[in-house]
Every structure is written in C-alpha cells, then in structure tokens.
Design a protein around this motif. Structure first.
Motif, PDB file in Angstrom:
ATOM      1  N   ARG A 152       0.955  -1.416  -0.055  1.00 44.86           N
ATOM      2  CA  ARG A 152       0.247  -0.141   0.123  1.00 44.86           C
ATOM      3  C   ARG A 152       0.853   1.324   0.190  1.00 44.86           C
ATOM      4  O   ARG A 152       1.932   1.274   0.437  1.00 44.86           O
ATOM      5  N   ASP A 153       0.590   2.079  -0.337  1.00 46.76           N
ATOM      6  CA  ASP A 153       0.797   3.729  -0.703  1.00 46.76           C
ATOM      7  C   ASP A 153       2.749   3.650  -1.191  1.00 46.76           C
ATOM      8  O   ASP A 153       3.291   3.906  -0.579  1.00 46.76           O
ATOM      9  N   GLY A 154       3.166   2.337  -1.588  1.00 49.20           N
ATOM     10  CA  GLY A 154       4.036   2.170  -2.029  1.00 49.20           C
ATOM     11  C   GLY A 154       5.065   1.423  -1.131  1.00 49.20           C
ATOM     12  O   GLY A 154       6.555   1.078  -1.589  1.00 49.20           O
ATOM     13  N   PHE A 155       4.353   0.698  -0.523  1.00 53.32           N
ATOM     14  CA  PHE A 155       5.144   0.187   0.897  1.00 53.32           C
ATOM     15  C   PHE A 155       4.526  -1.407   1.633  1.00 53.32           C
ATOM     16  O   PHE A 155       4.021  -1.164   1.605  1.00 53.32           O
ATOM     17  N   TRP A 156       5.621  -2.077   1.340  1.00 51.77           N
ATOM     18  CA  TRP A 156       4.711  -3.112   1.888  1.00 51.77           C
ATOM     19  C   TRP A 156       3.999  -3.418   3.251  1.00 51.77           C
ATOM     20  O   TRP A 156       5.300  -2.148   4.466  1.00 51.77           O
ATOM     21  N   VAL A 157       3.584  -3.402   4.470  1.00 51.55           N
ATOM     22  CA  VAL A 157       2.997  -3.468   5.585  1.00 51.55           C
ATOM     23  C   VAL A 157       2.034  -4.524   6.080  1.00 51.55           C
ATOM     24  O   VAL A 157       1.472  -4.853   5.290  1.00 51.55           O
ATOM     25  N   GLU A 158       2.317  -4.938   7.298  1.00 51.41           N
ATOM     26  CA  GLU A 158       1.522  -6.310   7.747  1.00 51.41           C
ATOM     27  C   GLU A 158       0.584  -5.831   7.557  1.00 51.41           C
ATOM     28  O   GLU A 158       0.150  -4.935   8.489  1.00 51.41           O
ATOM     29  N   GLY A 159      -0.317  -6.562   7.506  1.00 53.01           N
ATOM     30  CA  GLY A 159      -2.345  -6.676   7.844  1.00 53.01           C
ATOM     31  C   GLY A 159      -2.639  -7.939   9.009  1.00 53.01           C
ATOM     32  O   GLY A 159      -3.592  -7.585   8.956  1.00 53.01           O
ATOM     33  N   ALA A 160      -1.785  -8.500   8.752  1.00 50.78           N
ATOM     34  CA  ALA A 160      -2.494  -9.697   9.367  1.00 50.78           C
ATOM     35  C   ALA A 160      -1.305 -11.320  10.173  1.00 50.78           C
ATOM     36  O   ALA A 160      -0.047 -10.602   9.417  1.00 50.78           O
ATOM     37  N   GLY A 215      15.417  10.753   2.757  1.00 47.48           N
ATOM     38  CA  GLY A 215      15.346  10.757   1.281  1.00 47.48           C
ATOM     39  C   GLY A 215      14.686   9.314   0.714  1.00 47.48           C
ATOM     40  O   GLY A 215      14.787   9.640  -0.673  1.00 47.48           O
ATOM     41  N   VAL A 216      13.526   9.144   1.487  1.00 45.25           N
ATOM     42  CA  VAL A 216      12.320   8.311   1.424  1.00 45.25           C
ATOM     43  C   VAL A 216      11.110   9.029   1.869  1.00 45.25           C
ATOM     44  O   VAL A 216      11.192   9.113   3.275  1.00 45.25           O
ATOM     45  N   CYS A 217      10.316   9.342   1.088  1.00 45.06           N
ATOM     46  CA  CYS A 217       8.743  10.162   1.152  1.00 45.06           C
ATOM     47  C   CYS A 217       7.948   8.643   2.429  1.00 45.06           C
ATOM     48  O   CYS A 217       7.123   7.852   1.741  1.00 45.06           O
ATOM     49  N   HIS A 218       7.865   8.693   4.123  1.00 43.32           N
ATOM     50  CA  HIS A 218       6.822   7.476   4.321  1.00 43.32           C
ATOM     51  C   HIS A 218       5.394   8.691   4.145  1.00 43.32           C
ATOM     52  O   HIS A 218       5.352   9.408   4.963  1.00 43.32           O
TER      53      HIS A 218
END
Length: 353
Positions: free
Chosen positions: A221-229, A277-280
């Motif tokens: 999501r939004d260019g990043f891996w995020v943990e969903g479960a 340097g990275v947009c979070h």
C-alpha cells in the motif's frame, strides 16, 4: 465469534497439528504440497524472522515480523504458557533466509500476550481471538523493520493480493522448516478477527503450514509493504484454508507496547525515517521527504529544482518522485487530477473484477 467446523491446527511448531474428533468435524482429502505451501524460497523481506531456540543447534518453531529495531509481532500461541524466564534464557530470533546459517541471532528481553487473547478450541469449533504477541529483543536488529497496517479492512480489500512469509514446513508430512519461504495469497473473506485465505482461490494453490504461525501477511500500500495480519491457524493438511489475525483490530495495544520499549509511538522517529531521503506516508508528523524541494528562485520568480538550469520547466521533484512544474496552467493541473482519478477508478475495477 465466528466458528468454522473444520480440522484446524495452531501451527505452533513444525510438524505439530491438533488432534480433533473426526466424528464432529468436516474432513478433507489430503493434497500433496510443495512450498509455504506451494511458495518459493524468499531472499527478501529481511524483517521476517524465525522464532525458536538453540539447543545445541538452531531450531525454528514460529515466525514473526520486526516492526521496530527491537519489537517483533507474532502470534500469542507461539509464546503463551512458556515461562518468561525460559524465553529470556533460551529464546532466539533468527535473521536471514536459513535458520541453520542465520545472518544474526538475538535473544529476548520480554514477551507480552494480548490481554484479550482467546485460545483456539477445536472441540467447539472456536477459532480464538486476538492471537497476537509482542517479543522484545535484547538489542537492536541489524535489518530495517516493516510497519503494520492501521486502516480497517473493508469489502474493498476482497481479492487483494497478500504476501505470506514464514519459516514453516512445506506440507503435513514434511520436516523441512527453517527456510524462509513466501507465497502470494488472495483475501477470500474476513471477519472481526481474521483474514481468510483458501487454497483453491490462491495462485498455485498456495497457503501457510505448520511453523508459519506468527508470520506476517503483507499488503502493498502507498508504495510500501505493511503487515496486515499474523498467521494464526490452518487445516491439518495445509490444503484447504487458513486464518490470520488482523493487526488493525489491535492498533492501540500494539502502539502501547512499542511506546513501552521506545518511549514513542511514532514509527518514523523510532526507525529514523524522517528526512532519510524516502517519503514515508505513515509518519505521525509530516515527513520532510514528502515535501517538494524548495530551490533558489530564478530571475523570473520561479522556484527551480536544485541543480536545474535557469529557465528549465522541469518543475519540482519531492521525496515521493512526483514532478510538477510551477509554470503549469490551471488547465494542465485539472487534466492531471482527472487522469489520477480515472486511474484510481480503473484500479478499483480491476481489483474487484
């Protein structure tokens, strides 16, 4: 609480499954599996770690994911009932692709089980609740963490691609845990506690198996891996379906544990992601990397990119890689906005199929 009358196992250790009453539960024909199940050896996702011990040799029992340099989220059943003294003296998180040749091995300072955790009970078809735990490392991990999803799951997420990662076995009759593997699963359904995945619905009939418990199920999501479960349960053959505990239902509790360790709930402050340097997009404060660079003004009063030639209409490029010219007319901006909205509509249609 939703019940499901199938054989389910806690996936606590490689090769371990729960004994059930075949007279009251629905049974399934075993299917020979290959992978995590039907996954591939995973060289990436360094934040995914094996949880186990070293009894004269490294042993993986569960899987977890690093949220901050010292906080790992996993399943409650991976540590429930084990004395904290034993976890502190013998427990180890193994980093890398192979437990037998781990890149690093770090012990634990603490383990916290979610206060509302309810254990799975096959005898009554109870799948449990809040199967979540936090392992605290004794020292900072040598890899970059992966953050977790704080947005509620909705019907719009059905059929979304999930990346499951774990160190478990590749089938009910195998004894090959200790290798990090991954597979793409599709979200078939969800309830108040779990994301449900079904083998027949997934690419290559993939799914999780014993030893993958506590491992992450990632969204992109939004260019990043995020943990969903967090992987919680599956059938005894690893051939029908599995359930992973949603992390969005426990956001405040997870942040409370992180704050207890780091003195802050801001992931970007803790992980050093501000101005790196990275947009979070998930920082508590505005990330400077998400703001377009403000360079020197030229003679015409136009703000140019750093290093851009005078009079160049290339525009401003921010940390997210978006490029918009300051000299763009309102008509061009309107067209750009229309294109973005149309693109989003197409994406939604493709995902809903």
């Amino acid at each position: 609480m939703r019940t499901r009358w199938i054989f389910v196992s806690f996936l606590l250790a490689a090769g371990v499954s729960a004994a059930c009453d075949e007279g009251t539960l629905e049974t399934y024909t075993p299917v020979r599996q290959h992978g995590i199940v039907n996954g591939e050896t995973e060289e990436g996702f360094p934040s995914t770690v094996a949880l186990g011990a070293d009894f004269g040799g490294p042993t993986a029992m569960c899987t977890g994911n690093l949220l901050t340099p010292r906080v790992i989220i996993s399943a409650a059943h991976c540590g429930d009932g084990i004395p904290i003294e034993m976890i502190q003296s013998l427990g180890v998180a193994f980093f890398g692709t192979y437990v037998a040749s781990a890149d690093a091995a770090i012990g634990f300072d603490n383990l916290v089980i979610h206060p509302d955790y309810v254990e799975l009970d096959n005898t009554i078809g109870e799948l449990g609740q809040f199967d979540l735990s936090i392992f605290v490392l004794k020292e900072d991990a040598p890899v970059e963490p992966t953050w977790f999803n704080r947005v509620a799951i909705t019907d719009e997420d059905i059929e979304a691609e999930l990346k499951s990662v774990g160190f478990g076995i590749t089938g009910p009759d195998n004894d090959d845990s200790g290798t990090k593997r991954s597979a793409t699963l599709l979200l078939a359904e969800y309830d108040d506690n779990f994301l449900i995945s079904k083998n027949f619905y997934n690419p290559n009939n993939a799914n999780i198996c014993s030893g993958d418990s506590g491992g992450p199920q990632f969204f992109f999501r939004d260019g990043f891996w995020v943990e969903g479960a967090v992987h919680s349960w599956g059938d005894q053959y690893c051939a029908v379906e599995s359930g992973s505990t949603r992390v969005d239902i426990a956001t405040e509790w997870i942040l409370d544990q992180i704050e207890d360790v780091h003195g802050s709930r801001d992931v970007c402050e803790i992980n050093g992601w501000y101005d790196d340097g990275v947009c979070h997009p998930f920082c508590d404060e505005a990330d400077p990397d998400c703001v377009p660079d403000a360079g020197p003004e030229d003679d015409g009063g136009v703000t140019a990119d750093a290093g851009a030639d005078a009079g160049d209409d290339s525009g401003l490029t921010g940390g997210c890689g978006c490029s918009i010219s300051q000299r763009s007319s309102s008509g061009l901006l309107s067209a750009l906005l229309f294109s973005l909205i149309a693109g989003l509509i197409l994406v939604r249609r493709r995902r809903r199929r």
